[in-house]
Design a protein around this motif. Sequence first.
Motif, mmCIF file in Angstrom:
data_model
loop_
_atom_site.group_PDB
_atom_site.id
_atom_site.type_symbol
_atom_site.label_atom_id
_atom_site.label_comp_id
_atom_site.label_asym_id
_atom_site.label_seq_id
_atom_site.Cartn_x
_atom_site.Cartn_y
_atom_site.Cartn_z
ATOM 1 N N VAL A 98 0.742 -1.260 -0.049
ATOM 2 C CA VAL A 98 0.092 -0.165 0.127
ATOM 3 C C VAL A 98 0.830 1.262 -0.107
ATOM 4 O O VAL A 98 1.845 1.297 0.689
ATOM 5 N N VAL A 99 0.539 2.321 -0.872
ATOM 6 C CA VAL A 99 1.179 3.389 -0.722
ATOM 7 C C VAL A 99 0.236 4.501 -0.361
ATOM 8 O O VAL A 99 -1.007 4.366 -0.642
ATOM 9 N N LEU A 100 0.324 5.230 0.803
ATOM 10 C CA LEU A 100 -0.233 6.147 1.512
ATOM 11 C C LEU A 100 0.204 7.352 0.925
ATOM 12 O O LEU A 100 1.095 7.850 1.121
ATOM 13 N N LEU A 101 -0.768 7.923 -0.046
ATOM 14 C CA LEU A 101 -0.600 9.266 -0.618
ATOM 15 C C LEU A 101 -1.298 10.254 0.108
ATOM 16 O O LEU A 101 -2.610 10.272 0.519
ATOM 17 N N THR A 102 -0.646 11.452 0.761
ATOM 18 C CA THR A 102 -1.149 12.318 1.542
ATOM 19 C C THR A 102 -0.931 13.614 1.459
ATOM 20 O O THR A 102 0.177 13.788 0.809
ATOM 21 N N ALA A 103 -1.759 14.867 1.603
ATOM 22 C CA ALA A 103 -1.564 16.171 1.181
ATOM 23 C C ALA A 103 -2.337 16.769 2.712
ATOM 24 O O ALA A 103 -3.468 16.642 2.677
ATOM 25 N N GLY A 104 -1.566 17.849 3.229
ATOM 26 C CA GLY A 104 -2.332 18.524 4.238
ATOM 27 C C GLY A 104 -1.855 18.482 5.638
ATOM 28 O O GLY A 104 -1.806 17.123 5.781
ATOM 29 N N ASP A 105 -1.715 19.406 6.466
ATOM 30 C CA ASP A 105 -1.381 19.076 7.917
ATOM 31 C C ASP A 105 -2.521 19.492 8.809
ATOM 32 O O ASP A 105 -2.493 19.566 10.010
ATOM 33 N N ASP A 143 -1.207 -3.322 12.139
ATOM 34 C CA ASP A 143 -2.016 -4.411 12.492
ATOM 35 C C ASP A 143 -2.274 -5.457 11.538
ATOM 36 O O ASP A 143 -2.097 -6.735 11.921
ATOM 37 N N GLU A 144 -2.424 -5.100 10.244
ATOM 38 C CA GLU A 144 -2.489 -6.279 9.291
ATOM 39 C C GLU A 144 -1.063 -6.618 8.706
ATOM 40 O O GLU A 144 -1.276 -7.403 7.814
ATOM 41 N N HIS A 145 -0.159 -6.201 9.068
ATOM 42 C CA HIS A 145 1.328 -6.563 8.481
ATOM 43 C C HIS A 145 1.328 -6.069 7.062
ATOM 44 O O HIS A 145 1.744 -7.000 6.216
ATOM 45 N N VAL A 146 0.775 -5.028 6.561
ATOM 46 C CA VAL A 146 1.042 -4.348 5.191
ATOM 47 C C VAL A 146 2.185 -3.708 4.997
ATOM 48 O O VAL A 146 2.841 -3.283 6.038
ATOM 49 N N SER A 147 2.791 -3.939 3.988
ATOM 50 C CA SER A 147 3.782 -3.241 3.474
ATOM 51 C C SER A 147 3.463 -1.734 3.043
ATOM 52 O O SER A 147 3.171 -1.660 2.020
ATOM 53 N N LEU A 148 3.770 -0.964 4.058
ATOM 54 C CA LEU A 148 3.331 0.329 3.598
ATOM 55 C C LEU A 148 4.673 1.519 3.154
ATOM 56 O O LEU A 148 5.600 1.450 3.982
ATOM 57 N N LYS A 149 4.305 2.118 2.191
ATOM 58 C CA LYS A 149 5.200 3.638 1.778
ATOM 59 C C LYS A 149 4.280 4.548 1.642
ATOM 60 O O LYS A 149 3.041 4.698 1.571
ATOM 61 N N THR A 150 4.971 5.652 2.297
ATOM 62 C CA THR A 150 4.211 7.110 2.235
ATOM 63 C C THR A 150 4.625 8.171 1.263
ATOM 64 O O THR A 150 5.723 8.167 1.181
ATOM 65 N N VAL A 151 3.811 8.739 0.382
ATOM 66 C CA VAL A 151 4.303 9.666 -0.396
ATOM 67 C C VAL A 151 3.358 10.846 0.063
ATOM 68 O O VAL A 151 2.048 11.012 -0.201
ATOM 69 N N LYS A 152 4.227 11.962 0.308
ATOM 70 C CA LYS A 152 3.421 13.253 0.958
ATOM 71 C C LYS A 152 3.653 14.400 0.058
ATOM 72 O O LYS A 152 4.820 14.461 -0.534
ATOM 73 N N VAL A 153 2.737 15.036 -0.241
ATOM 74 C CA VAL A 153 2.690 16.140 -1.172
ATOM 75 C C VAL A 153 2.896 17.417 -0.444
ATOM 76 O O VAL A 153 1.952 17.556 0.630
ATOM 77 N N THR A 154 3.886 18.322 -0.592
ATOM 78 C CA THR A 154 4.259 19.384 0.329
ATOM 79 C C THR A 154 4.079 20.745 -0.412
ATOM 80 O O THR A 154 4.304 21.845 0.345
ATOM 81 N N ALA A 155 3.792 20.800 -1.631
ATOM 82 C CA ALA A 155 3.726 21.900 -2.334
ATOM 83 C C ALA A 155 2.710 21.839 -3.503
ATOM 84 O O ALA A 155 2.450 20.680 -3.856
ATOM 85 N N ALA A 156 2.199 22.843 -3.784
ATOM 86 C CA ALA A 156 0.971 22.975 -4.756
ATOM 87 C C ALA A 156 1.276 22.423 -6.016
ATOM 88 O O ALA A 156 0.514 21.641 -6.802
ATOM 89 N N ASP A 157 2.786 22.625 -6.506
ATOM 90 C CA ASP A 157 3.149 22.274 -7.732
ATOM 91 C C ASP A 157 3.555 20.811 -7.885
ATOM 92 O O ASP A 157 3.948 20.267 -8.833
ATOM 93 N N GLN A 158 3.247 20.141 -6.655
ATOM 94 C CA GLN A 158 3.822 18.655 -6.597
ATOM 95 C C GLN A 158 2.631 17.516 -7.050
ATOM 96 O O GLN A 158 3.258 16.327 -7.059
ATOM 97 N N TYR A 159 1.624 18.049 -7.067
ATOM 98 C CA TYR A 159 0.387 16.933 -7.055
ATOM 99 C C TYR A 159 0.440 16.006 -7.956
ATOM 100 O O TYR A 159 0.665 14.625 -7.686
ATOM 101 N N VAL A 160 0.541 16.201 -9.409
ATOM 102 C CA VAL A 160 0.693 15.233 -10.320
ATOM 103 C C VAL A 160 1.895 14.275 -10.195
ATOM 104 O O VAL A 160 1.978 13.097 -10.299
#
Length: 224
Positions: free
Chosen positions: A78-85, A102-119
């Motif tokens: 799973v990739v957690l894609l997140t934006a906003g604090d 809890d589910e032993h999922v392999s998780l990576k996180t991609v965070k958007v920190t600037a308006a020009d980064q979304y795509v």
Amino acid sequence: MHQRLRPARAAAVALAIVVLAVGCNTADDWARPRATPTPVGTLGAGFVNPTAPPSPEATITPSPGSWNDVHPGKGYRVVLLTAGDDPQTQTLVTAVQDWAEDEHVSLKTVKVTAADQYVGRITEAIDLKPDLIVSAGNALVDPLALVTASHLDQQFLLVGAEIAEPTANVTAADWPGASYRGEGLGMSSTYDPSSFTPARATAAIQAGTASVLHGFTGIVLWLT
């Protein structure tokens, strides 16, 4: 007679063997091919009507807890894609992280920190080739609406928000008080930040994933 290894050389050889073993067995090797993920467990009564499966873009109201017996297989990617604090987004992020642990999922996180980064960040998440991309944060709704239709082989799950016209690979899990849809529609008059509780967020990731694992995608789960 064989010459005995000097202590320093022996230690180096032993370390190399350990590193090689870890490199061959690392759980973080997302480059390895994987079979199509299958769920562990089955949906309970009231999740969907088995005689009338939901149509594309439909909204269903699964019975509370009807997803409790469904779990992803160990190592589900799973990739957690997140934006906003804001507090609402952070509640969602924490719920996804706790669920993954809890589910032993392999998780990576991609965070958007600037308006020009979304795509770019969405593309980065897709390039990781996860089993599922989970989106947390209202700011991601419009960018995802632009990108997801071009990547129909990648499954997406929005928690606490939804795309107005989702394709078959985009599922959402909402509840009263969480119904942001983007596309200039603005915030719903029923939007309630206080509704973003840990319990609601946890139910959203659990129910949403259960739906995706069983092939009920491209719909909105309305959790009461």
